[in-house]
Scaffold this active site. Structure first.
Site, short mmCIF file in Angstrom:
data_model
loop_
_atom_site.label_atom_id
_atom_site.label_comp_id
_atom_site.label_asym_id
_atom_site.label_seq_id
_atom_site.Cartn_x
_atom_site.Cartn_y
_atom_site.Cartn_z
N GLN A 267 44.01 38.06 -4.53
CA GLN A 267 43.92 37.73 -5.95
C GLN A 267 45.03 38.42 -6.74
O GLN A 267 45.69 37.81 -7.59
CB GLN A 267 42.55 38.19 -6.49
CG GLN A 267 42.37 37.93 -7.97
CD GLN A 267 42.36 36.45 -8.31
OE1 GLN A 267 41.61 35.70 -7.73
NE2 GLN A 267 43.21 36.03 -9.25
N CYS B 53 40.22 36.59 -12.79
CA CYS B 53 40.31 35.98 -11.45
C CYS B 53 39.40 34.76 -11.33
O CYS B 53 39.65 33.88 -10.51
CB CYS B 53 39.95 37.00 -10.38
SG CYS B 53 38.25 37.61 -10.51
N ARG C 106 35.98 37.04 4.35
CA ARG C 106 35.35 37.51 3.11
C ARG C 106 34.02 38.13 3.48
O ARG C 106 33.10 37.41 3.89
CB ARG C 106 35.16 36.37 2.10
CG ARG C 106 34.35 36.80 0.90
CD ARG C 106 34.32 35.79 -0.22
NE ARG C 106 35.57 35.79 -0.96
CZ ARG C 106 35.73 35.26 -2.19
NH1 ARG C 106 34.70 34.70 -2.79
NH2 ARG C 106 36.89 35.29 -2.79
N HIS D 157 40.35 43.08 -3.42
CA HIS D 157 40.64 41.64 -3.41
C HIS D 157 42.17 41.44 -3.54
O HIS D 157 42.67 40.92 -4.54
CB HIS D 157 39.90 40.97 -4.58
CG HIS D 157 39.81 39.48 -4.47
ND1 HIS D 157 40.26 38.76 -3.38
CD2 HIS D 157 39.32 38.53 -5.35
CE1 HIS D 157 40.04 37.47 -3.58
NE2 HIS D 157 39.49 37.31 -4.75
N ARG E 229 47.21 31.12 -6.73
CA ARG E 229 46.53 31.48 -5.47
C ARG E 229 47.08 30.61 -4.34
O ARG E 229 47.32 31.08 -3.23
CB ARG E 229 45.01 31.27 -5.58
CG ARG E 229 44.26 32.18 -6.53
CD ARG E 229 44.24 33.63 -6.09
NE ARG E 229 43.70 33.86 -4.77
CZ ARG E 229 42.42 34.07 -4.48
NH1 ARG E 229 41.54 34.10 -5.44
NH2 ARG E 229 42.02 34.31 -3.24
N ASP F 38 36.82 40.89 -15.57
CA ASP F 38 36.14 40.20 -14.47
C ASP F 38 34.64 40.32 -14.75
O ASP F 38 34.22 41.08 -15.65
CB ASP F 38 36.55 40.86 -13.14
CG ASP F 38 35.97 40.15 -11.92
OD1 ASP F 38 35.54 38.98 -12.04
OD2 ASP F 38 35.93 40.78 -10.83
N1 NVA Z 1 34.42 40.87 -8.67
C1 NVA Z 1 34.07 39.52 -8.30
C2 NVA Z 1 35.28 38.74 -7.90
C3 NVA Z 1 35.02 37.30 -7.57
C4 NVA Z 1 36.27 36.60 -7.14
C5 NVA Z 1 33.06 39.55 -7.18
O1 NVA Z 1 33.24 40.31 -6.22
O2 NVA Z 1 32.07 38.83 -7.26
N1 CP Z 2 38.95 34.49 -7.63
C1 CP Z 2 38.33 34.17 -6.50
O1 CP Z 2 38.53 34.79 -5.46
O2 CP Z 2 37.47 33.13 -6.60
P1 CP Z 2 36.46 32.60 -5.51
O3 CP Z 2 35.35 33.59 -5.40
O4 CP Z 2 36.00 31.29 -6.05
O5 CP Z 2 37.18 32.46 -4.19
#
Ligand code: NVA
Ligand code: CP
Length: 304
Positions: free
Chosen positions: A133, A260, A103, A130, A288, A221
């Site tokens: 997800q 998500c 990540r 992502h 997930r 989101d």
């Molecule tokens: N769009 C959000 C998704 C979190 C799972 C982010 O990147 O923070």
């Molecule tokens: N939806 C998702 O990826 O959540 P986290 O950021 O908690 O991993």
């Protein structure tokens, strides 16, 4: 990309058959309670440059339920925090572990490190995408509707990483995608063009009510993704884009709501909608776990 290594990076480098196989296996794993210890003696390492709850726990539990083990690295407790490059870290990790979840920042960096890696790299979220997800989201909708083909799916809010992966997976499934964001937060048009080449129906609406009209599924989101500065000015641009009961009333009566998570109640969604009868967010989060297992098995070329 390292030859013969099955990375799970995005929906462009993976075929429709492979995406569908991973989802079918995820479904079997969930419904047939498949927990054979077939990953015994296999190790997963996860690198998190950004926080995570669902991705981290679902991969860890998934790997362990399949008999494997996990080592999770945060920037602070490795040499990454002292400036060692992700590329060097990944090359070294490949000498110890069998698969890596990363990540990090951009898809560009993710693609670059995958070239150096002798073991599969799984995209655990970047600022551009992502895909793990969206695999869980598709599984959730397949369980509800049997097939996602021909559904009217509507994205409301920020044209962010999760929105991008919805666009990308449209290559593999024939659903109709309506996107409604403020003008300055539209997803990249070149991304949409790539998918439209496959004859897909993707439309942009400035007015979220028009986008949601008669939709089967409404998704949103956060208005400020990780790494984005949350400011009053930014948030004010999204005020029309909140998914609330009034907006959901434009969709089909039994339209499903997905998110998500983490959610910012009172911003992109109201508690009434996210906790409502048509919200599948908890099943989505549960999926997930099953999908991570099938992605791990696919990457390790096991169970296929
Ligand atoms: N769009 C959000 C998704 C979190 C799972 C982010 O990147 O923070
Ligand atoms: N939806 C998702 O990826 O959540 P986290 O950021 O908690 O991993």
């Amino acid at each position: 990309m390292s030859r013969g290594v099955r990375h799970f990076l995005d929906f462009e480098k993976i075929s429709t058959n492979e995406v569908r196989h991973i989802l079918e296996l995820g479904y079997k794993i969930k419904h047939k309670n498949f927990n054979k210890k077939i990953l015994k003696n296999k190790f997963l390492s996860m690198i998190f440059e950004k926080p995570s709850t669902r991705t981290r726990i679902s991969f860890e539990v998934g790997m362990k339920q399949l008999g494997g083990d996990v080592i999770t690295l945060d920037q602070a407790d490795t040499q990454l925090g002292r400036g060692e490059t992700v590329q060097d870290t990944v090359k070294v990790l490949g000498k110890y572990v069998d698969v890596i979840v990363y990540r990090g920042s951009t898809d560009k960096l993710l693609n670059e490190i995958s070239k150096f890696s002798d073991v599969p790299i799984i995209n655990g979220l970047t600022e551009n995408s992502h895909p793990c997800q969206i695999m869980a989201d598709i599984l959730t909708l397949q369980e509800k509707f049997q097939s996602v083909d021909d559904l009217k799916i509507c994205w409301v809010g920020d044209g962010n990483n999760v929105c991008n992966s919805w666009i990308d997976i449209n290559k593999h499934f024939n659903f109709n995608l309506n996107i409604s964001t403020p003008e300055s937060f539209k997803p990249d048009n070149s991304r949409i063009k790539k998918v439209k080449k496959y004859g897909r129906n993707i439309n942009y609406f400035l007015d979220p009510r028009e986008a949601v009209e008669n939709a089967d599924v409404v998704i949103t989101d956060t208005w400020s993704s990780m790494g984005t500065k949350e400011s009053k000015v930014r948030l004010s641009k999204f005020s029309k884009y909140q998914v609330n009961k009034k907006l959901m009333d434009f969709a089909k009566k039994k339209a499903i709501f997905l998110h998500c998570m983490p959610a910012h109640r009172g911003q992109e969604v109201t508690s009434e909608v996210i906790d409502g009868n048509n919200s599948l967010v908890l099943e989505e989060a549960f999926n997930r776990l099953h999908v991570q297992k099938s992605i791990l098995l696919w990457c390790l070329n096991m169970g296929f």
